[in-house]
Write a protein that holds these residues in place. Structure first.
Motif, short mmCIF file in Angstrom:
data_model
loop_
_atom_site.label_atom_id
_atom_site.label_comp_id
_atom_site.label_asym_id
_atom_site.label_seq_id
_atom_site.Cartn_x
_atom_site.Cartn_y
_atom_site.Cartn_z
N GLN B 103 110.42 54.02 -24.94
CA GLN B 103 110.69 55.44 -25.05
C GLN B 103 112.13 55.79 -24.69
O GLN B 103 112.63 56.82 -25.12
CB GLN B 103 109.71 56.23 -24.16
CG GLN B 103 108.28 56.21 -24.70
CD GLN B 103 107.29 56.87 -23.77
OE1 GLN B 103 107.36 56.71 -22.56
NE2 GLN B 103 106.33 57.59 -24.33
N VAL B 104 112.79 54.92 -23.90
CA VAL B 104 114.16 55.24 -23.47
C VAL B 104 115.12 55.25 -24.66
O VAL B 104 115.81 56.27 -24.85
CB VAL B 104 114.61 54.28 -22.36
CG1 VAL B 104 116.10 54.54 -22.03
CG2 VAL B 104 113.75 54.46 -21.11
N PRO B 105 115.27 54.30 -25.57
CA PRO B 105 114.72 52.95 -25.47
C PRO B 105 115.66 51.99 -24.74
O PRO B 105 116.87 52.18 -24.72
CB PRO B 105 114.62 52.54 -26.94
CG PRO B 105 115.75 53.26 -27.61
CD PRO B 105 115.99 54.52 -26.84
N ILE B 106 115.02 50.96 -24.15
CA ILE B 106 115.74 49.83 -23.56
C ILE B 106 115.60 48.69 -24.57
O ILE B 106 114.53 48.10 -24.70
CB ILE B 106 115.13 49.44 -22.20
CG1 ILE B 106 115.26 50.60 -21.20
CG2 ILE B 106 115.79 48.18 -21.65
CD1 ILE B 106 114.55 50.37 -19.87
N ARG B 107 116.66 48.43 -25.30
CA ARG B 107 116.58 47.41 -26.37
C ARG B 107 116.90 46.03 -25.81
O ARG B 107 117.89 45.86 -25.09
CB ARG B 107 117.57 47.73 -27.49
CG ARG B 107 117.27 49.04 -28.17
CD ARG B 107 118.15 49.27 -29.41
NE ARG B 107 118.08 50.67 -29.81
CZ ARG B 107 117.05 51.20 -30.46
NH1 ARG B 107 116.01 50.45 -30.77
NH2 ARG B 107 117.04 52.48 -30.79
N THR B 108 116.06 45.04 -26.16
CA THR B 108 116.29 43.68 -25.70
C THR B 108 116.30 42.73 -26.89
O THR B 108 115.97 43.12 -28.02
CB THR B 108 115.15 43.22 -24.76
OG1 THR B 108 113.97 42.96 -25.53
CG2 THR B 108 114.84 44.26 -23.70
N ASP B 109 116.65 41.48 -26.62
CA ASP B 109 116.45 40.46 -27.65
C ASP B 109 114.96 40.15 -27.72
O ASP B 109 114.15 40.79 -27.04
CB ASP B 109 117.31 39.21 -27.36
CG ASP B 109 116.94 38.55 -26.04
OD1 ASP B 109 115.83 38.79 -25.51
OD2 ASP B 109 117.77 37.78 -25.52
N ASP B 110 114.57 39.17 -28.53
CA ASP B 110 113.14 38.91 -28.69
C ASP B 110 112.68 37.65 -27.96
O ASP B 110 111.71 37.01 -28.35
CB ASP B 110 112.76 38.85 -30.18
CG ASP B 110 113.50 37.74 -30.90
OD1 ASP B 110 114.31 37.04 -30.24
OD2 ASP B 110 113.27 37.56 -32.11
N ALA B 111 113.41 37.29 -26.87
CA ALA B 111 112.99 36.16 -26.05
C ALA B 111 111.87 36.62 -25.12
O ALA B 111 112.08 36.87 -23.93
CB ALA B 111 114.19 35.61 -25.25
N HIS B 112 110.66 36.74 -25.68
CA HIS B 112 109.54 37.30 -24.93
C HIS B 112 109.29 36.54 -23.63
O HIS B 112 109.37 35.32 -23.60
CB HIS B 112 108.28 37.31 -25.80
CG HIS B 112 108.29 38.40 -26.82
ND1 HIS B 112 107.85 39.67 -26.56
CD2 HIS B 112 108.74 38.41 -28.10
CE1 HIS B 112 107.99 40.42 -27.64
NE2 HIS B 112 108.52 39.68 -28.59
N GLY B 113 108.99 37.29 -22.56
CA GLY B 113 108.74 36.70 -21.26
C GLY B 113 110.00 36.52 -20.43
O GLY B 113 109.94 36.40 -19.22
#
Lengths: 417, 417
Positions: B103-113
């Motif tokens: 919702q913020v959004p806080i965007r990350t890469d897709d290295a889940h975990g």
């Protein structure tokens, strides 16, 4: 007319996913449908007890909690189940992924805590299924136009499932519950009650509204509007799922699908009733509005209404509300006494409403008279009567409830052989 | 230079929000900062125990769980806390709302975990604060470009807090923990340890990397890169929060902010060490690569390295790994024996690494020799030495750990009066 491959939405309630073992069982059930050649979308509730735990947190912090925050907290229960079921499916070699409401997206209005679904974009889910993947969707939730998490209210996962079935144009929506179908009446009262293989939307709505709470009323209304075929079946039964045309549960469908229509389909009852009798009201035009207007303004639903007028220009008004609303209803009536000028008011909450339901009665007379005759023969007094196109309801003293239900079940030929 | 009004990010870990009473305490702490005129953004972890419960669910269903589903499940812990704290704040009359990562959004890469934050859009949060509202953000999570929920790995809420402080241009990021600051060494070993009022990012990184786990290393790296001033303080202490310039905790800041720099700031130790000594290796160019190449390929981190060459053309190589990697390291070394042709290999995991850390030692000689002299005077043998610009580390026998730490703490004048 089923598509090829056929497509089904499978919905599992809280007791069906209560712990990890049951989640594993659900995964096997989904796998067997996948192996049978179905394209499957799954909808899950929170693990049983989880929603109550989260609701308790909110209520403990503030009895007047913000429903937007309540929704953000409570919706996590279904999110946990959807992720866990995806993992359990993958462990069986079934390609699966979870979706939260905002990821589908399932768009709702912003009536937090009791939101209504406005639209569902089925494209992502259909793409998933066409790619051989099972989408596992967190039920009971959606996202508002403002981007906040919403919930649909208690039992809302049924509505999620039906709305998703419409959005992905599924051939059927299977609702797995802790009962194995819809019965002619409550089997705890009538051991000879029969499981119905088919029932119409209209009948299901009448049964749901008078207390046979197998499906949430809103989900049935939506199924009727969208013409979604709904099957109610048990998640605990070992009966093989529908792979060969035989359906183990009860199918809720359009009237056209039912060839041999019974006169009466089922007998329902509701104990959540209270009767209010106002006596010796000076009869004048507008008296009904003077009574029921203030009740309506206070969000008190009135169900059955009977008015009887005596020869002295005075009238009596008797009506029913839900038992939980009785105290509030009485407060409203006391406050309106100067307007209405009634003589006295008497209440009785030791009453039960018994209803016989069936679309067949549209074209057949005599259903109501059979009811009255059957009850009279047992010495049961009818206090109030109301009817709709496919239902006859009577209010009787609560102590006669079981006797009345059993007698009517036999009288309409519903007893199992 | 503080902005007007000053802006602070407050982060509360799992023990600080362990139950409803503690969530109420946190709400009061936030309220007092709001009342003191701060614009406040809050970041929360999951209630302690909750993340473990969710992780156990995933691992029980499948030891090789899909990290995308693991993230969807585990991230709900922080979402619950953020909603509950918003409710608790509202109950105190503080305008607040929750935000989940997407919702913020806080965007990350897709290295889940173990995802890394790529960008944060601070606009919505700044608008909230300017409108007098406190945003309460679920830490530890973000959203990938594919729209899936990600988590940052254990302790990731510290990193969330620092990244959010940078995104909203906060004057300070306050990390509330179960300790009341950063000490010159472990107070359980040295009762005379002093709480540091200020420490540089570089020192904090060296201390964190040798086992003083008050802050997650990545959060300190990010704070250094983004020049975010970080305060570590206790969520259980009754000391008044910083309203008047006095800060009750330890401030992690740029070196420029520290006027009177101590020669040595702190003494850290790590028991998670194991020593591997390879003896009588035929000395030839490339021998180090032959040893450390295979270890690196197997993701085994090597820390301290010492090579000593005898007169017979044979060399000895001693190095350390973490104790948990010892068995895997030995397997790699055994497999490489034909290549390396060592005579024998000896391991020792009853060792401890002691480090003295301080940016002051850049400009002052004699820090290392004080260390060696102090240990020698107690008869403590140094097995391996390594140094960096602001740190000297020695490996010694584990039984001397407490003696060595106390002696060094005195020798560098760190004991409290």
């Amino acid at each position: 007319m089923e598509r090829t491959p056929p497509r089904v939405v499978m919905k599992f309630g809280g007791t069906s996913v209560a712990d990890l073992d049951r989640i594993r069982s659900v995964a096997k059930r989904v796998q067997s449908q996948v192996n049978a050649g179905f394209e499957v979308t799954v909808v899950v509730s929170a693990m049983s007890g989880e929603t109550n735990r989260l609701v308790d947190f909110c209520e403990s912090l503030s009895p007047l909690y913000d429903p937007k925050e309540y929704d953000a907290v409570v919706a996590t229960g279904e999110e946990v189940t959807s992720g866990l079921l995806a993992i359990a499916l993958q462990a069986l070699g079934v390609n699966a992924r979870s979706f939260q409401g905002w990821q589908v997206p399932i768009r709702t209005d912003d009536a937090h805590g009791k939101a209504r679904i406005e639209s569902i974009d089925g494209d992502a889910l259909i793409s998933c299924m066409k790619a051989g993947q099972v989408p596992v969707i967190a039920g009971f939730q959606g996202v508002s136009a403002a981007g906040r998490v919403t919930t649909l209210g208690r039992g809302g996962s049924d509505t999620s499932a039906v709305a998703l079935a419409a959005a992905v144009k599924a051939d059927r929506c299977d609702i797995y519950t802790d009962v194995d179908g819809i019965y002619t009446t409550d089997p705890r009262i009538v051991p000879k009650a029969r499981k119905l293989s088919k029932i119409t939307y209209e009948e299901m709505l009448e049964l749901a509204s008078v207390g046979a709470k197998v499906l949430q009323t809103r989900s049935v209304e939506l199924a009727m509007k969208e013409r979604v075929r709904v099957q109610v079946l048990s998640s605990f039964s070992d009966e093989a799922p529908a792979e060969n045309g035989h359906l183990p549960g009860s199918l809720v469908v359009d009237e056209d699908e039912i060839v041999e229509q019974e006169l009466v389909t089922g007998i329902a009852y509701s104990r959540d009733e209270a009767k209010i009798s106002m006596r010796r009201i000076p009869d004048r035009p507008g008296i009904a509005a003077a009574i029921f207007g203030p009740l309506s303004e206070n969000n008190i639903n009135v169900d059955m209404i009977v008015q009887s007028t005596g020869e002295d220009g005075m009238t009596n008004m008797t009506f029913t509300t839900s038992r939980t609303d009785l105290a509030r209803a009485m407060a409203v009536i006391e406050a309106a006494r100067p307007d209405i000028q009634y003589g006295e008011v008497v209440t009785d909450d030791a009453v039960v409403k018994i209803s016989v339901v069936g679309v067949g009665m549209r074209s057949h007379a005599g259903v109501a008279s059979t009811m009255f005759r059957t009850l009279s023969a047992r010495g049961i007094n009818i206090e109030v009567i109301s009817t709709s196109e496919i239902k006859v309801s009577v209010l009787i003293s609560a102590e006669y409830a079981e006797l009345a239900i059993r007698a009517l079940h036999s009288a309409y030929g519903l007893d199992a052989a």
